[in-house]
Design an enzyme around this catalytic site. Structure first.
Site, PDB file in Angstrom:
ATOM      1  CB  THR A  11      -1.037  -0.153   1.124  1.00  0.00           C
ATOM      2  OG1 THR A  11      -1.895   0.969   1.295  1.00  0.00           O
ATOM      3  CG2 THR A  11      -0.246   0.274   2.465  1.00  0.00           C
ATOM      4  CG  ASN A  12      -0.574   4.747  -1.353  1.00  0.00           C
ATOM      5  OD1 ASN A  12      -1.465   5.326  -0.501  1.00  0.00           O
ATOM      6  ND2 ASN A  12      -1.214   4.036  -2.262  1.00  0.00           N
ATOM      7  NE  ARG A  13       4.160   8.403   4.882  1.00  0.00           N
ATOM      8  CZ  ARG A  13       4.969   9.462   4.904  1.00  0.00           C
ATOM      9  NH1 ARG A  13       6.008   9.831   4.001  1.00  0.00           N
ATOM     10  NH2 ARG A  13       4.513  10.286   6.061  1.00  0.00           N
TER      11      ARG A  13
END
Ligand code: C5P
Length: 416
Positions: free
Chosen positions: A218-220
């Site tokens: 995933t990402n931030r």
């Protein structure tokens, strides 16, 4: 600390507080509404004053509290015969929270024997009611029939929550938290706004791409900008579909929520919602790559073996798919994309605007610590097709959203 909410700023909100143990929660509500910029005039019934003192509200709102239909001194010096009309007149909304079974019955049947009931009769503004009472009382047909009557007349009734009561019993009848009450009030206030009757899709959050049943890439992205955009759309009166991969954020009242996980799920949800939509705002941080295949079972850590190698593949580009579809159908009529860049921001943003067939692109610099991912503030530039640039200096994600929504409303107005 509550940030200002443009829709509430300098608007007079009449807050009716009635006799329920949840009356103490109305103190937090009055405080947060005041912090958000509203002018809060509190009316308390006699029963409410058995639970909490008028002084509490007076201190929190910095304004007079109205308790008595007949006493001059309790009506902030207003002649009593006009106090009830004066309170309703010019009010942006009347919010009754908590609303007891007794108050609901009085208002549903047009009683005029106390200041709150009279104010409700005189009100020409949106009326929002948040019932709070014991579960068995709330379920009672008398209460439900009265609420149905109010709904028929256009009153927005906020469904109480399930949980534990002061009596120790559990059931449905608890007053929702302040944030949910304010969200519902915003919904009622916004209905006649510039985007009234427009259908807008907003995407939010970072997608999750499965490696195996327990692991993912995933990402931030926190989803905060997307949720702020959904709120801004609702404040302007739009019907909102919020397609979200974010977790743990309060759903904006009135938005249709579609929860998704992966880029593929978001792609499918966006394409099915896009038909007939007025606008699409792609604020989600969609993964660009995903594991080429997700393991069906959890990948085991074997003592002697090397770590596994992940093979990645591209995810479908949602905006490109929307662009292709739009060339045939004409929908969504306006499309807004985002660009999170760490260098050559203008160049990359303009290139993306062209390639993805966007009307607007909002670029933010993700290298700054006070802007971009997982912050409450952002610093962004809106680029349009005519070569225009609107720089939005460091401000809240709510203000950025309002600026974007103002541009979307203008584009839709141009298209008729
Ligand atoms: O190309 P890039 O990912 O930087 O573009 C960002 C914009 O494209 C955002 O609006 C994002 O929501 C959207 N996007 C998309 N589909 C993807 C990746 C990004 O629609 N697979």
């Amino acid at each position: 600390m509550m940030t200002p909410i443009t829709l509430l700023e300098k608007r007079r909100i009449v807050l009716g507080v009635t006799g329920s143990i949840a009356a103490y929660k109305a103190a937090d509500l009055a405080s947060k509404l005041t912090q958000a910029g509203a002018l809060v005039d509190v009316i308390m019934t006699d029963a409410a004053q058995r639970f909490i003192a008028p002084l509490t509200f007076q201190a929190l709102t910095g304004r007079a509290v109205y308790t008595d239909l007949w006493r001059m001194d309790a009506s902030a010096g207003l002649p009593t015969h006009i106090a009830h009309v004066g309170l309703a007149e010019g009010a942006a909304a009347l919010l009754i929270a908590p609303a007891s079974a007794d108050a609901i019955a009085r208002i549903a049947h047009g009683f005029a024997s106390d200041l709150l009931s009279i104010t409700a009769l005189a009100a020409r503004c949106p009326v929002v009611i948040a019932p709070a009472m014991d579960g068995s009382m709330y379920e009672n047909e008398a209460v439900q029939t009265n609420l149905a009557l109010l709904r028929q007349r256009g009153v927005l009734v906020i469904e109480p929550e399930e949980g534990r009561f002061a009596s120790g019993l559990t059931g449905r009848g608890r007053l929702p938290e302040t944030a949910a009450l304010i969200s519902a009030l915003r919904y009622a206030l916004g209905r006649s706004g510039a985007l009234s009757k427009r259908r807008i899709i907003v995407t939010a959050g970072g997608t999750r791409e499965a490696i195996d049943p327990v692991r993912y890439l995933t990402n931030r992205s926190s989803g905060k900008q997307g949720y702020a955009l959904a709120h801004a759309c609702l404040d302007a009166g739009a019907d909102v579909v919020l397609i979200t991969a974010a977790r743990g954020l309060e759903a904006p009242f009135g938005a249709q929520i579609v929860s998704v996980d992966s880029a593929k799920q978001m792609h499918d949800a966006v394409l099915s919602a896009a038909a007939g939509a007025d606008a699409l705002i792609m604020a989600a941080a969609v993964a660009d790559f995903r594991p080429a295949s997700a393991a069906e079972q959890k990948i085991k850590k074997l003592e002697q073996a090397d770590a596994p190698t992940l093979i990645l593949e591209r995810t479908p580009d949602i905006l490109t798919a929307v662009h292709d579809r739009r060339q045939i159908t004409g929908y969504p009529r306006v499309v807004v994309g985002f660009a999170a860049e760490s260098r050559n921001i203008r160049e990359y943003a303009r290139d993306k605007l062209e390639r993805k067939g966007l009307d607007l692109i909002v670029a933010n610099d993700i290298t700054a610590s006070d802007a971009g991912f997982d912050t409450d503030t952002n610093r962004a530039t809106i680029y349009d097709r005519g070569g225009g640039e609107e720089f939005l200096g460091l401000t809240s994600k709510a203000r950025i959203s309002e600026a974007i929504i103002a541009r979307v409303a203008a584009l839709l107005a141009e298209k008729g």
